[in-house]
Design an enzyme around this catalytic site. Structure first.
Site, PDB file in Angstrom:
ATOM      1  N   HIS A 186       0.837  -1.207   0.000  1.00 25.40           N
ATOM      2  CA  HIS A 186       0.000   0.000   0.000  1.00 25.40           C
ATOM      3  C   HIS A 186       0.862   1.244   0.000  1.00 25.40           C
ATOM      4  O   HIS A 186       1.922   1.274   0.635  1.00 25.40           O
ATOM      5  CB  HIS A 186      -1.024  -0.004   1.145  1.00 25.40           C
ATOM      6  CG  HIS A 186      -0.474   0.177   2.532  1.00 25.40           C
ATOM      7  ND1 HIS A 186      -0.306   1.409   3.123  1.00 25.40           N
ATOM      8  CD2 HIS A 186      -0.098  -0.724   3.468  1.00 25.40           C
ATOM      9  CE1 HIS A 186       0.156   1.264   4.357  1.00 25.40           C
ATOM     10  NE2 HIS A 186       0.304  -0.025   4.592  1.00 25.40           N
ATOM     11  N   ASP A 205       5.815   2.116   7.301  1.00 26.90           N
ATOM     12  CA  ASP A 205       4.425   1.777   6.950  1.00 26.90           C
ATOM     13  C   ASP A 205       3.864   2.821   5.997  1.00 26.90           C
ATOM     14  O   ASP A 205       3.307   3.817   6.430  1.00 26.90           O
ATOM     15  CB  ASP A 205       3.606   1.699   8.231  1.00 26.90           C
ATOM     16  CG  ASP A 205       2.208   1.159   8.012  1.00 26.90           C
ATOM     17  OD1 ASP A 205       1.900   0.718   6.899  1.00 26.90           O
ATOM     18  OD2 ASP A 205       1.412   1.186   8.977  1.00 26.90           O
ATOM     19  N   GLU A 243      -5.172   1.861   2.244  1.00 26.72           N
ATOM     20  CA  GLU A 243      -5.160   0.685   3.136  1.00 26.72           C
ATOM     21  C   GLU A 243      -5.501   1.111   4.551  1.00 26.72           C
ATOM     22  O   GLU A 243      -6.226   0.439   5.281  1.00 26.72           O
ATOM     23  CB  GLU A 243      -3.775   0.025   3.096  1.00 26.72           C
ATOM     24  CG  GLU A 243      -3.686  -1.285   3.858  1.00 26.72           C
ATOM     25  CD  GLU A 243      -3.119  -1.160   5.267  1.00 26.72           C
ATOM     26  OE1 GLU A 243      -2.993  -2.195   5.926  1.00 26.72           O
ATOM     27  OE2 GLU A 243      -2.817  -0.029   5.727  1.00 26.72           O
ATOM     28  N   GLU A 244      -4.964   2.284   4.945  1.00 20.31           N
ATOM     29  CA  GLU A 244      -5.122   2.737   6.327  1.00 20.31           C
ATOM     30  C   GLU A 244      -6.552   3.156   6.651  1.00 20.31           C
ATOM     31  O   GLU A 244      -6.908   3.336   7.808  1.00 20.31           O
ATOM     32  CB  GLU A 244      -4.157   3.902   6.620  1.00 20.31           C
ATOM     33  CG  GLU A 244      -2.678   3.583   6.378  1.00 20.31           C
ATOM     34  CD  GLU A 244      -2.062   2.696   7.449  1.00 20.31           C
ATOM     35  OE1 GLU A 244      -2.794   2.242   8.348  1.00 20.31           O
ATOM     36  OE2 GLU A 244      -0.841   2.459   7.373  1.00 20.31           O
ATOM     37  N   ASP A 271       4.305  -5.168   3.351  1.00 24.68           N
ATOM     38  CA  ASP A 271       3.875  -4.046   4.179  1.00 24.68           C
ATOM     39  C   ASP A 271       4.734  -4.058   5.440  1.00 24.68           C
ATOM     40  O   ASP A 271       4.584  -4.953   6.273  1.00 24.68           O
ATOM     41  CB  ASP A 271       2.376  -4.204   4.517  1.00 24.68           C
ATOM     42  CG  ASP A 271       1.839  -3.040   5.322  1.00 24.68           C
ATOM     43  OD1 ASP A 271       2.590  -2.082   5.582  1.00 24.68           O
ATOM     44  OD2 ASP A 271       0.644  -3.085   5.698  1.00 24.68           O
ATOM     45  N   HIS A 349       2.460   4.976  12.123  1.00 21.67           N
ATOM     46  CA  HIS A 349       1.253   5.802  12.265  1.00 21.67           C
ATOM     47  C   HIS A 349       1.518   7.092  13.047  1.00 21.67           C
ATOM     48  O   HIS A 349       0.596   7.689  13.589  1.00 21.67           O
ATOM     49  CB  HIS A 349       0.109   5.009  12.930  1.00 21.67           C
ATOM     50  CG  HIS A 349      -0.210   3.727  12.226  1.00 21.67           C
ATOM     51  ND1 HIS A 349      -0.714   2.619  12.858  1.00 21.67           N
ATOM     52  CD2 HIS A 349      -0.094   3.391  10.917  1.00 21.67           C
ATOM     53  CE1 HIS A 349      -0.888   1.652  11.985  1.00 21.67           C
ATOM     54  NE2 HIS A 349      -0.518   2.095  10.784  1.00 21.67           N
TER      55      HIS A 349
HETATM   56  N1  BES Z   1       1.312  -2.133   8.261  1.00 21.63           N
HETATM   57  C1  BES Z   1       0.155  -2.200   9.093  1.00 21.63           C
HETATM   58  C2  BES Z   1      -0.098  -3.597   9.614  1.00 21.63           C
HETATM   59  C3  BES Z   1       0.977  -4.047  10.553  1.00 21.63           C
HETATM   60  C4  BES Z   1       1.114  -3.431  11.781  1.00 21.63           C
HETATM   61  C5  BES Z   1       1.803  -5.078  10.209  1.00 21.63           C
HETATM   62  C6  BES Z   1       2.113  -3.840  12.662  1.00 21.63           C
HETATM   63  C7  BES Z   1       2.807  -5.498  11.078  1.00 21.63           C
HETATM   64  C8  BES Z   1       2.943  -4.871  12.297  1.00 21.63           C
HETATM   65  C9  BES Z   1      -1.061  -1.704   8.315  1.00 21.63           C
HETATM   66  O1  BES Z   1      -0.779  -0.599   7.505  1.00 21.63           O
HETATM   67  C10 BES Z   1      -2.092  -1.250   9.303  1.00 21.63           C
HETATM   68  O2  BES Z   1      -1.905  -0.253   9.925  1.00 21.63           O
HETATM   69  N2  BES Z   1      -3.165  -2.019   9.440  1.00 21.63           N
HETATM   70  C11 BES Z   1      -4.178  -1.654  10.368  1.00 21.63           C
HETATM   71  C12 BES Z   1      -5.485  -2.272   9.989  1.00 21.63           C
HETATM   72  C13 BES Z   1      -6.076  -1.616   8.769  1.00 21.63           C
HETATM   73  C14 BES Z   1      -7.125  -2.465   8.167  1.00 21.63           C
HETATM   74  C15 BES Z   1      -6.735  -0.305   9.112  1.00 21.63           C
HETATM   75  C16 BES Z   1      -3.703  -2.029  11.743  1.00 21.63           C
HETATM   76  O3  BES Z   1      -2.955  -3.045  11.891  1.00 21.63           O
HETATM   77  O4  BES Z   1      -4.036  -1.331  12.707  1.00 21.63           O
HETATM   78 ZN    ZN Z   2      -0.475   1.087   8.817  1.00 23.94          ZN
END
Ligand code: BES
Ligand code: ZN
Length: 386
Positions: A186, A205, A243-244, A271, A349
């Site tokens: 993403h 990220d 994605e976020e 990712d 984030h």
């Molecule tokens: N890159 C993250 C997912 C992630 C977090 C992978 C920590 C490995 C370690 C992804 O961009 C993300 O933030 N996903 C969200 C969920 C999304 C559907 C909103 C999350 O994990 O909070």
């Molecule tokens: Zn993220």
């Protein structure tokens, strides 16, 4: 858990912001209400603002507002089953992959990562988020323009509700063009404190995954140009928007692929590929939950043979990244992250997710996996359903 009781349980935690319950599918036009899926059978309808509160508490979700045809009578229609395909259990492209992997250029990766993190934010609703998709698109065009148009196409995949687009790069297969192998990442970022106001460099990220896939694509194109050979199957690189926001971009893409009856035989998501907590124990994380076991076994084989660091198995939870959207639409998917989930970067984030905290040589290990996967699965002739 019943939907009503879930809504009530969310109320006190949401800092007083109101939560409404609506019959599924009945989202009034112009309102800010969103339908979220929290697990296979849990759904909530919440105001847009509530999404942030959920995310800050670590609750992952698919935002299925534009795909709520998937639910009927408060229940998910039958999940689309993922077919079992045969994947290689031994490697067939060792010579070529080893040669191409030697060409990985961490200076070019550093330059790309510096540029992608220089956008104030890549938040999908922001102007700079749109400009970030324009930048990724221009880099892709630069690295693919020497290939004939019959072989490669670069398409912008527009989304209805926001300007930042997803990008689909397709390298057409010469033998089984209907069999598609997808490498995903993403391109958006988010600052979970105040997404529309604060900076979100999103180096790990997911500037790292974007950079990983841009470098793999660059080398694959170079290889096609010098060898004159493409792959048996079609290979696609996807750079997803939003994605976020709850896997919004990738759900649009795979929803469309499903509607067009496309055959994706394998998807590998990149990712977070750059953070190394403990350099004396450098490793890569193979995600074993909400992924396709047979494909994940192939990834382990590829890591053992093509990478210079070992893997550990780890989990990431429901709706963790875009591979979830592939799986939800009936496509086999895998996810490999920078490390054991517990040791991934805690800076994501936020304004602290900057490139000085990342390792380019670790990202190069992910590039090796992408290249290995593209050559092995791109040329795999046995994608028949078991
Ligand atoms: N890159 C993250 C997912 C992630 C977090 C992978 C920590 C490995 C370690 C992804 O961009 C993300 O933030 N996903 C969200 C969920 C999304 C559907 C909103 C999350 O994990 O909070
Ligand atoms: Zn993220």
């Amino acid at each position: 858990m019943k939907i009503g009781s879930l809504l009530i349980s969310l109320l006190p935690l949401s800092l007083g912001s109101p939560v409404f319950s609506l019959p599924f599918g009945e989202v009034p036009f112009g309102s800010e209400l969103r339908v979220l899926q929290l697990s296979a059978d849990e759904f909530v309808t919440v105001p847009e603002t509530e999404k942030l509160f959920l995310r800050r508490r670590g609750t992952n979700f698919f935002d299925i507002t534009s795909h709520s045809g998937q639910i009927a009578g408060g229940k998910l229609k039958d999940e689309i089953p993922v077919p079992d395909y045969l994947y290689p259990t031994e490697l067939n492209e060792i010579e070529t992959v080893s040669k191409v992997n030697k060409m990985i250029n961490t200076n070019s990766m550093q330059a790309n990562l510096a540029e992608i993190t220089s956008f104030y934010t890549r938040y999908y609703k922001s102007q700079s988020g749109f400009e970030a998709s324009e930048w990724v698109s221009s880099k892709i065009i630069e690295s693919t323009e020497k290939l004939p148009k019959e072989i490669v196409s670069v398409k912008h995949f527009d989304h209805k509700e926001w300007a930042q687009y997803s990008i689909i790069v397709q390298i057409k297969g010469y033998e089984n063009p209907d069999n598609v192998v997808v490498i995903g990442s993403h391109l958006d970022s988010i600052n979970l404190l105040l997404p529309s106001i604060l900076p979100a460099p999103g180096a790990d990220d997911n500037g790292s995954g974007t950079t990983t896939n841009l470098e793999a694509l660059r080398l694959i194109v170079e290889h096609i140009l010098s060898s004159g050979k493409t792959f048996r199957n079609t290979v696609e690189f996807h750079f997803y928007s939003a994605e976020e926001g709850g896997l919004l971009g990738s759900q649009d893409v795979y929803g469309e692929y499903r509607a067009q009856n496309k055959s994706v035989m394998a998807m590998l998501q990149q990712d977070m590929t750059g953070y190394v907590r403990d350099p004396s124990n450098e490793h890569i994380g193979v995600v074993t939950d909400y992924t396709t076991p047979a494909l994940t076994s192939f990834m382990k084989l590829a890591i053992d043979n093509y990478l210079d660091i070992p893997y550990v198995e780890t989990t990431c939870g429901y709706a963790c990244s875009d591979h979830g959207s592939a799986l939800k639409n009936g496509y086999p998917a895998s996810f490999v992250i920078e490390s054991d989930f517990k040791k991934t970067s805690k800076f994501i984030h936020s304004t602290l997710d900057t490139m000085d905290r990342l390792s380019l040589s670790h990202m190069a290990e992910h590039v090796k996996l992408v290249i290995g996967t593209v050559f092995e699965l791109g040329n795999w002739p046995y994608f028949t359903k078991i």
